[in-house]
Design a protein around this motif. Sequence first.
Motif, mmCIF file in Angstrom:
data_model
loop_
_atom_site.group_PDB
_atom_site.id
_atom_site.type_symbol
_atom_site.label_atom_id
_atom_site.label_comp_id
_atom_site.label_asym_id
_atom_site.label_seq_id
_atom_site.Cartn_x
_atom_site.Cartn_y
_atom_site.Cartn_z
ATOM 1 N N PRO A 7 0.802 -1.217 0.000
ATOM 2 C CA PRO A 7 0.000 0.000 0.000
ATOM 3 C C PRO A 7 0.840 1.275 0.000
ATOM 4 O O PRO A 7 1.933 1.320 0.546
ATOM 5 C CB PRO A 7 -0.811 -0.115 1.294
ATOM 6 N N SER A 8 0.305 2.299 -0.653
ATOM 7 C CA SER A 8 0.951 3.613 -0.670
ATOM 8 C C SER A 8 -0.141 4.658 -0.883
ATOM 9 O O SER A 8 -1.298 4.308 -1.113
ATOM 10 C CB SER A 8 1.966 3.688 -1.811
ATOM 11 N N ILE A 9 0.217 5.937 -0.810
ATOM 12 C CA ILE A 9 -0.755 7.005 -1.054
ATOM 13 C C ILE A 9 -0.259 7.881 -2.204
ATOM 14 O O ILE A 9 0.932 7.883 -2.515
ATOM 15 C CB ILE A 9 -1.004 7.861 0.212
ATOM 16 N N PRO A 10 -1.159 8.610 -2.868
ATOM 17 C CA PRO A 10 -0.745 9.439 -4.005
ATOM 18 C C PRO A 10 0.317 10.456 -3.598
ATOM 19 O O PRO A 10 0.288 10.977 -2.475
ATOM 20 C CB PRO A 10 -2.050 10.141 -4.418
ATOM 21 N N THR A 36 0.268 13.825 -1.153
ATOM 22 C CA THR A 36 -0.733 13.717 -0.079
ATOM 23 C C THR A 36 -0.076 13.149 1.175
ATOM 24 O O THR A 36 1.044 12.633 1.119
ATOM 25 C CB THR A 36 -1.910 12.795 -0.476
ATOM 26 N N ARG A 37 -0.773 13.240 2.310
ATOM 27 C CA ARG A 37 -0.193 12.831 3.593
ATOM 28 C C ARG A 37 -1.196 12.093 4.464
ATOM 29 O O ARG A 37 -2.378 12.425 4.479
ATOM 30 C CB ARG A 37 0.263 14.079 4.382
ATOM 31 N N ASP A 38 -0.673 11.108 5.220
ATOM 32 C CA ASP A 38 -1.400 10.593 6.373
ATOM 33 C C ASP A 38 -0.981 11.440 7.567
ATOM 34 O O ASP A 38 0.193 11.790 7.694
ATOM 35 C CB ASP A 38 -1.001 9.134 6.659
ATOM 36 N N PHE A 39 -1.923 11.758 8.455
ATOM 37 C CA PHE A 39 -1.571 12.460 9.681
ATOM 38 C C PHE A 39 -1.677 11.498 10.856
ATOM 39 O O PHE A 39 -2.767 11.052 11.213
ATOM 40 C CB PHE A 39 -2.457 13.689 9.891
ATOM 41 N N SER A 40 -0.527 11.178 11.436
ATOM 42 C CA SER A 40 -0.471 10.240 12.557
ATOM 43 C C SER A 40 -1.146 10.863 13.773
ATOM 44 O O SER A 40 -1.360 12.074 13.820
ATOM 45 C CB SER A 40 0.991 9.950 12.890
ATOM 46 N N PRO A 41 -1.470 10.043 14.786
ATOM 47 C CA PRO A 41 -2.078 10.596 15.995
ATOM 48 C C PRO A 41 -1.317 11.789 16.579
ATOM 49 O O PRO A 41 -1.926 12.811 16.887
ATOM 50 C CB PRO A 41 -2.086 9.405 16.948
ATOM 51 N N MET A 45 -1.820 14.695 14.354
ATOM 52 C CA MET A 45 -3.220 15.129 14.439
ATOM 53 C C MET A 45 -3.486 15.938 15.703
ATOM 54 O O MET A 45 -4.154 16.968 15.663
ATOM 55 C CB MET A 45 -4.153 13.921 14.405
ATOM 56 N N TRP A 96 -7.316 21.511 -2.757
ATOM 57 C CA TRP A 96 -6.510 20.591 -3.568
ATOM 58 C C TRP A 96 -5.908 21.320 -4.761
ATOM 59 O O TRP A 96 -6.602 22.074 -5.450
ATOM 60 C CB TRP A 96 -7.383 19.439 -4.066
ATOM 61 N N ARG A 140 -0.409 18.488 -2.294
ATOM 62 C CA ARG A 140 -1.536 18.550 -3.233
ATOM 63 C C ARG A 140 -2.867 18.606 -2.502
ATOM 64 O O ARG A 140 -3.895 18.903 -3.095
ATOM 65 C CB ARG A 140 -1.480 17.340 -4.172
ATOM 66 N N GLU A 141 -2.841 18.328 -1.196
ATOM 67 C CA GLU A 141 -4.016 18.492 -0.336
ATOM 68 C C GLU A 141 -3.547 19.175 0.933
ATOM 69 O O GLU A 141 -2.627 18.693 1.583
ATOM 70 C CB GLU A 141 -4.646 17.130 -0.005
ATOM 71 N N TYR A 163 -4.910 22.134 4.293
ATOM 72 C CA TYR A 163 -6.011 22.885 4.903
ATOM 73 C C TYR A 163 -5.780 24.382 4.774
ATOM 74 O O TYR A 163 -4.641 24.853 4.842
ATOM 75 C CB TYR A 163 -6.141 22.539 6.383
#
Lengths: 452, 452
Positions: free
Chosen positions: A6-9, A12-17, A20, A126, A137-138, A140
């Motif tokens: 698995p990977s993400i585009p 883009t980012r995952d925000f860990s706890p 967050m 975006w 690319r994403e 807030y």
Amino acid sequence: MGIQKPSIPKGTRDFSPLEMMRRQYIFDTIRNVFRLYGYAPLETPSMENLSTLLGKYGDEGDKLLFKILNSGDYAAGLSDDEVRSASRICEKGLRYDLTVPFARYVVQHQSELVFPFKRYQIQPVWRADRPQKGRYREFYQCDVDVIGSRSLLHEVELIEIVARVFRALRIGVVLKMNNRKILYGIAETIGHADKMIDITVAIDKLDKIGIDAVKAELEERGLDRAAIDRLQPILELEGTNEQKLNILRDVLSGSETGLKGVEEMQTIFAAAERLEIPLDVELDLSLARGLNYYTGAIFEVKAKDFTIGSISGGGRYDDLTGIFGMPGMSGVGISFGADRIYDVLTGLNLFPEEIGCSTQVLFVNLGEAEQWESLQLLRKVRDAGIAAEIYPDAAKMKKQMEYANRRGIPFVVIVGSQELEARRATVKDMRSGEQRQIGFERLAEALEADFA
Amino acid sequence: MGIQKPSIPKGTRDFSPLEMMRRQYIFDTIRNVFRLYGYAPLETPSMENLSTLLGKYGDEGDKLLFKILNSGDYAAGLSDDEVRSASRICEKGLRYDLTVPFARYVVQHQSELVFPFKRYQIQPVWRADRPQKGRYREFYQCDVDVIGSRSLLHEVELIEIVARVFRALRIGVVLKMNNRKILYGIAETIGHADKMIDITVAIDKLDKIGIDAVKAELEERGLDRAAIDRLQPILELEGTNEQKLNILRDVLSGSETGLKGVEEMQTIFAAAERLEIPLDVELDLSLARGLNYYTGAIFEVKAKDFTIGSISGGGRYDDLTGIFGMPGMSGVGISFGADRIYDVLTGLNLFPEEIGCSTQVLFVNLGEAEQWESLQLLRKVRDAGIAAEIYPDAAKMKKQMEYANRRGIPFVVIVGSQELEARRATVKDMRSGEQRQIGFERLAEALEADFA
């Protein structure tokens, strides 16, 4: 369904706890200040019709829109060329900023709204930019705007909001301000009113490339040497805001618009001083702001002790809603850059220590009887508003302690056979290692005191 | 850029300030409960690679994914067929739910995570469904999951979380539970272990279509009459959870899996009772839950006093991450349906009254001198944590009062020439119409008391 790594585009980012919880601290701080000033929350859909988005951000911006493929049989009855042109296989796009959707909302709902309309909006946007360090690319945006009033009290209020937000975040900042009317006045005065845009674009780079490079660019953009030479001293004006404005009043005496801008800034600065707003506010004539819908005061916030681009920016616009058929609605707003603020807080180590532990108390699990007593106590601890949990199995003590350590849980409550007998829990402070015995009936309030 | 009547894509929504404040009340309530139980926040990107999303939601789900057109020269070097097939012009899609991105995250970051990993996630998801009343193409999900533990204490914890959330929201609910192992045991017992899915899909509709229609559907799906006749009494079991489970233990005596399910539910119900969790929990054998990755206990929450579908649901899954190459990670979670909860709170008129006014105090603006005094007072009122603003111009009193009324602002502060002289502000309660005189130096604390 085969196995896939698995990977993400990209971009883009995952925000860990941990990330967050730090981001929530930033958003909550900003939101609370917005609320204090009477701004109401608004959210618009992630997708807008492309007709709403196209042509609002220049040709470059149009290229950076993420387009959404029509669902269903998207290409039915279209020629190959039409499909290839993408003009008819996509009717929706992802929001590029919060300003155009806000303008679209105001026009669409004008009959229900009470003006002046004060709203804040905290949502992702975006952009199909080439990803690079610090550019995603994403991301807030946190926007606060008031629309439907020309009162300069709103500019003053935004200065207060900037002061309050960064005081709450404990970031030292300077607020740089300028006025598009002054920039126009300068262009007019040096005989190039037609080149207002070229001039702003060029001097916007003064910080980055220096005066000589700016002069070179101005020449490329068609200004004659004489005009450029008259521009230079204005850009290099020294002194207090008051002194700069006094000089400008003379320099721009031939430009009605320019003088109007000078007057606006004098009113704003005088009010900020009279209200003793605790913030360094500096008139910076090299500040231009890229976006061309600004027509009055413009803002940009820089961190004092950390080198990074501006961490907030905005300004006054007189015709944001005109494009949607509602002319003459003047507004002013500012946007806070959450990602850069995050980087500043990280770089200066300013995040409060308590942020980052999602669980304050862990009850270890030592078996059937102990577990039931712990669950009763756990309920009381949670009723006291303390984030707490119990280890789900009677695993080895070492494993449970390691769990508490790796999660960064500050307090561990031990209820073993001895504690059961004595009706007293052992509370271990994981940072100091020190242990206390506390009677079951007093445990919740004792822990509450630790977090008060 | 010609003028265009603005609109938004069908199936999407703007959330007005009032709707937003009510939604924030729901999200904040849920989030605070999640925090109390030690769940940490997580966010994943709105876009995932299509390879991550495709094949996870069945053929129907694949059709409902919103695909994002590759940016740049998206169709370069592709044949017309490839472009038409959309297989190579789109590599990204919008998140369809929060579960698959969560599984993807856990596998991608397994080395950094501490297990059991407890996370909550509150983000929008997108589905290209045909829009209809109560069904949107963009909507929020509020998920809470723990992964990496088989302990039934987590199921018990989720029951507590459901109880706490709906008590805080003042919604009376019943929690319906079942267990996939019991459903499998039933299928096995009636001689159709192979038809487990058909049976669950059919009996899932019992509430909506009734027993006879379910029996007809089961026959269509290939069950013989005898099997169906043996199934009916099980679905119509009466009595307490304990009684139902005791009967099931006999009925399912031939199915090891079935008995395991019975045992799990007895453990969970016993714990819930022993902990005196204030919630009606009911074993409902007709509860099946559509999603087929559930393998143990399943949950569904119904509002007692309002007719609407389930407002929360979830369950235990044993192999969510297998598809991404990480087998054997058991987890359990529940999702809260914010939109339906919103409808219930609206329908039962349960939103707290104070929600919906973004400004608590308006200072009217009666001219230069009055304005400056008001701005000083305004600062003190805000320092006291009260959301307040001043009308931006010295407009007609009537107009300013109308603004306060239409905004639903409960208190108006009047500082006119008399007030200036007496150093006392006039405070008008807009609901009762009653007026008070309050000394300037006491104004902030007096208003604070009104909101305490």
